[in-house]
Design an enzyme around this catalytic site. Sequence first.
Site, PDB file in Angstrom:
ATOM      1  N   ALA A  52       0.878  -1.174   0.000  1.00 26.46           N
ATOM      2  CA  ALA A  52       0.000   0.000   0.000  1.00 26.46           C
ATOM      3  C   ALA A  52       0.913   1.220   0.000  1.00 26.46           C
ATOM      4  O   ALA A  52       2.088   1.135   0.363  1.00 26.46           O
ATOM      5  CB  ALA A  52      -0.873  -0.029   1.243  1.00 26.46           C
ATOM      6  N   GLY A 104       0.552  -4.913   0.918  1.00 25.19           N
ATOM      7  CA  GLY A 104      -0.639  -4.984   0.062  1.00 25.19           C
ATOM      8  C   GLY A 104      -0.363  -5.699  -1.254  1.00 25.19           C
ATOM      9  O   GLY A 104      -1.276  -6.268  -1.851  1.00 25.19           O
ATOM     10  N   GLU A 141      -0.660  -9.284  -0.443  1.00 26.02           N
ATOM     11  CA  GLU A 141      -2.094  -9.562  -0.243  1.00 26.02           C
ATOM     12  C   GLU A 141      -2.832  -9.615  -1.591  1.00 26.02           C
ATOM     13  O   GLU A 141      -3.730 -10.426  -1.794  1.00 26.02           O
ATOM     14  CB  GLU A 141      -2.700  -8.491   0.679  1.00 26.02           C
ATOM     15  CG  GLU A 141      -2.126  -8.583   2.083  1.00 26.02           C
ATOM     16  CD  GLU A 141      -2.563  -7.422   2.973  1.00 26.02           C
ATOM     17  OE1 GLU A 141      -2.166  -6.266   2.682  1.00 26.02           O
ATOM     18  OE2 GLU A 141      -3.294  -7.648   3.939  1.00 26.02           O
ATOM     19  N   GLU A 149       4.550  -4.956   7.141  1.00 23.53           N
ATOM     20  CA  GLU A 149       3.749  -3.937   7.844  1.00 23.53           C
ATOM     21  C   GLU A 149       4.180  -3.739   9.288  1.00 23.53           C
ATOM     22  O   GLU A 149       4.206  -2.615   9.793  1.00 23.53           O
ATOM     23  CB  GLU A 149       2.254  -4.325   7.824  1.00 23.53           C
ATOM     24  CG  GLU A 149       1.561  -4.092   6.497  1.00 23.53           C
ATOM     25  CD  GLU A 149       1.594  -5.287   5.569  1.00 23.53           C
ATOM     26  OE1 GLU A 149       2.484  -6.152   5.719  1.00 23.53           O
ATOM     27  OE2 GLU A 149       0.723  -5.357   4.691  1.00 23.53           O
TER      28      GLU A 149
HETATM   29  N1  COA Z   1       4.618   3.149  -0.670  1.00 23.19           N
HETATM   30  C1  COA Z   1       4.995   4.317  -1.211  1.00 23.19           C
HETATM   31  N2  COA Z   1       6.133   4.475  -1.895  1.00 23.19           N
HETATM   32  C2  COA Z   1       6.909   3.398  -2.065  1.00 23.19           C
HETATM   33  C3  COA Z   1       6.571   2.131  -1.530  1.00 23.19           C
HETATM   34  C4  COA Z   1       5.361   2.039  -0.811  1.00 23.19           C
HETATM   35  N3  COA Z   1       4.917   0.883  -0.288  1.00 23.19           N
HETATM   36  N4  COA Z   1       7.552   1.266  -1.845  1.00 23.19           N
HETATM   37  C5  COA Z   1       8.466   1.949  -2.546  1.00 23.19           C
HETATM   38  N5  COA Z   1       8.091   3.232  -2.683  1.00 23.19           N
HETATM   39  C6  COA Z   1       8.771   4.314  -3.379  1.00 23.19           C
HETATM   40  C7  COA Z   1       9.976   4.815  -2.612  1.00 23.19           C
HETATM   41  O1  COA Z   1       9.581   5.754  -1.613  1.00 23.19           O
HETATM   42  C8  COA Z   1      10.779   5.433  -3.722  1.00 23.19           C
HETATM   43  O2  COA Z   1      10.198   6.684  -4.068  1.00 23.19           O
HETATM   44  P1  COA Z   1      11.148   7.986  -4.275  1.00 23.19           P
HETATM   45  O3  COA Z   1      12.070   7.605  -5.413  1.00 23.19           O
HETATM   46  O4  COA Z   1      10.186   9.078  -4.608  1.00 23.19           O
HETATM   47  O5  COA Z   1      11.880   8.182  -2.992  1.00 23.19           O
HETATM   48  C9  COA Z   1      10.529   4.505  -4.899  1.00 23.19           C
HETATM   49  O6  COA Z   1       9.330   3.820  -4.597  1.00 23.19           O
HETATM   50  C10 COA Z   1      11.630   3.472  -5.089  1.00 23.19           C
HETATM   51  O7  COA Z   1      11.795   2.776  -3.871  1.00 23.19           O
HETATM   52  P2  COA Z   1      13.200   2.585  -3.116  1.00 23.19           P
HETATM   53  O8  COA Z   1      12.906   2.363  -1.674  1.00 23.19           O
HETATM   54  O9  COA Z   1      14.108   3.715  -3.471  1.00 23.19           O
HETATM   55  O10 COA Z   1      13.720   1.249  -3.805  1.00 23.19           O
HETATM   56  P3  COA Z   1      14.769   0.208  -3.204  1.00 23.19           P
HETATM   57  O11 COA Z   1      15.123  -0.704  -4.316  1.00 23.19           O
HETATM   58  O12 COA Z   1      15.872   0.899  -2.478  1.00 23.19           O
HETATM   59  O13 COA Z   1      13.944  -0.634  -2.098  1.00 23.19           O
HETATM   60  C11 COA Z   1      12.054  -1.853  -1.265  1.00 23.19           C
HETATM   61  C12 COA Z   1      12.901  -1.467  -2.494  1.00 23.19           C
HETATM   62  C13 COA Z   1      10.818  -2.623  -1.761  1.00 23.19           C
HETATM   63  C14 COA Z   1      12.866  -2.734  -0.313  1.00 23.19           C
HETATM   64  C15 COA Z   1      11.614  -0.561  -0.523  1.00 23.19           C
HETATM   65  O14 COA Z   1      11.046   0.334  -1.468  1.00 23.19           O
HETATM   66  C16 COA Z   1      10.594  -0.773   0.551  1.00 23.19           C
HETATM   67  O15 COA Z   1      10.927  -1.263   1.635  1.00 23.19           O
HETATM   68  N6  COA Z   1       9.310  -0.413   0.294  1.00 23.19           N
HETATM   69  C17 COA Z   1       8.265  -0.480   1.250  1.00 23.19           C
HETATM   70  C18 COA Z   1       7.781  -1.909   1.429  1.00 23.19           C
HETATM   71  C19 COA Z   1       6.696  -1.983   2.490  1.00 23.19           C
HETATM   72  O16 COA Z   1       6.913  -1.725   3.656  1.00 23.19           O
HETATM   73  N7  COA Z   1       5.490  -2.342   2.054  1.00 23.19           N
HETATM   74  C20 COA Z   1       4.358  -2.489   2.903  1.00 23.19           C
HETATM   75  C21 COA Z   1       3.586  -1.228   2.928  1.00 23.19           C
HETATM   76  S1  COA Z   1       2.154  -1.396   3.960  1.00 23.19           S
END
Ligand code: COA
Length: 260
Positions: free
Chosen positions: A66, A111, A114, A134
């Site tokens: 999400a 999400g 999910e 989460e």
């Molecule tokens: N919601 C909003 N934005 C998200 C996102 C999410 N769930 N997951 C990634 N993004 C965004 C990042 O903020 C970043 O945006 P920016 O370039 O404007 O800063 C962009 O997507 C790229 O992500 P980034 O984190 O730079 O990539 P990465 O390769 O370093 O890491 C992940 C990849 C998946 C490990 C990392 O993005 C992450 O941990 N995301 C969240 C996962 C999460 O907690 N999901 C559950 C949400 S309830």
Amino acid sequence: MSYQNLRLEKKDGIAVLTVNRPEKLNALNDRTMEELDAAFTSLGEDPDVRGVVLTGAGEKAFVAGADIAELARQSPLDGRERSARGQRILDRIEGLGKPVVAAVNGFALGGGCELALACHVRVAAEGAKLGTPEVKLGIMCGYAGTQRLSRLVGKGRALEILLTGDPVDAAEAHRIGLVNKVVPRESLLAEAEALLRKMLANGPVSLRLTLEAVNAGLEMPFAEAQGLEATLFGLICTTEDMKEGTKAFLEKRPAKFQGK
Ligand code: COA
């Protein structure tokens, strides 16, 4: 509805639906969820679409969760509504009545995991990672992940994933039954489509009623679920597809199902 965050392609009876926000790793903001709702509603009603492949745009992610920027500013009431709305949208996917195959092309987190769980089967690319981080954000699954994950992989394995928040890689996801198949990244879409087409070679009514028997039956006591299965079996005996399928076998020829 014209889609900002989805791409939809239809070919020979199948739809390939792509979540298309690669700059945010396809994170599910409210707009994307609304679009998924509208897209699956119209795919469910479209007689020319017999099955769906769902995937994510870009090299890195199926869906990375999400949208955390939206979650960060939600009130308790917003949270309750967002969760209930998301659950309803994922129920629509699970209850589509046509097979939906998730092609998990990278991160399927929160999400995104999910969403993949609401699809009927999952094919993952080597290197994909699935999980529910989460708890690391001080929240919890809100799109039925606690329920679908534990029903799919069992309570102990689900709780390890849900409580650590650590993702599992595609090979481990396959070992525990979270994904059905792991394939090289370059052949992911072709493999997902091939699996879907194998299902679609069978009678459409058979597929629809089998999905109903499994989805609804798993939520019932066993005896009641058997009652449902027997009723659906009786119903299927009234169909043209049943006459054609059994006749074709006896005549030693391939069946031509009409979905009637
Ligand atoms: N919601 C909003 N934005 C998200 C996102 C999410 N769930 N997951 C990634 N993004 C965004 C990042 O903020 C970043 O945006 P920016 O370039 O404007 O800063 C962009 O997507 C790229 O992500 P980034 O984190 O730079 O990539 P990465 O390769 O370093 O890491 C992940 C990849 C998946 C490990 C990392 O993005 C992450 O941990 N995301 C969240 C996962 C999460 O907690 N999901 C559950 C949400 S309830």
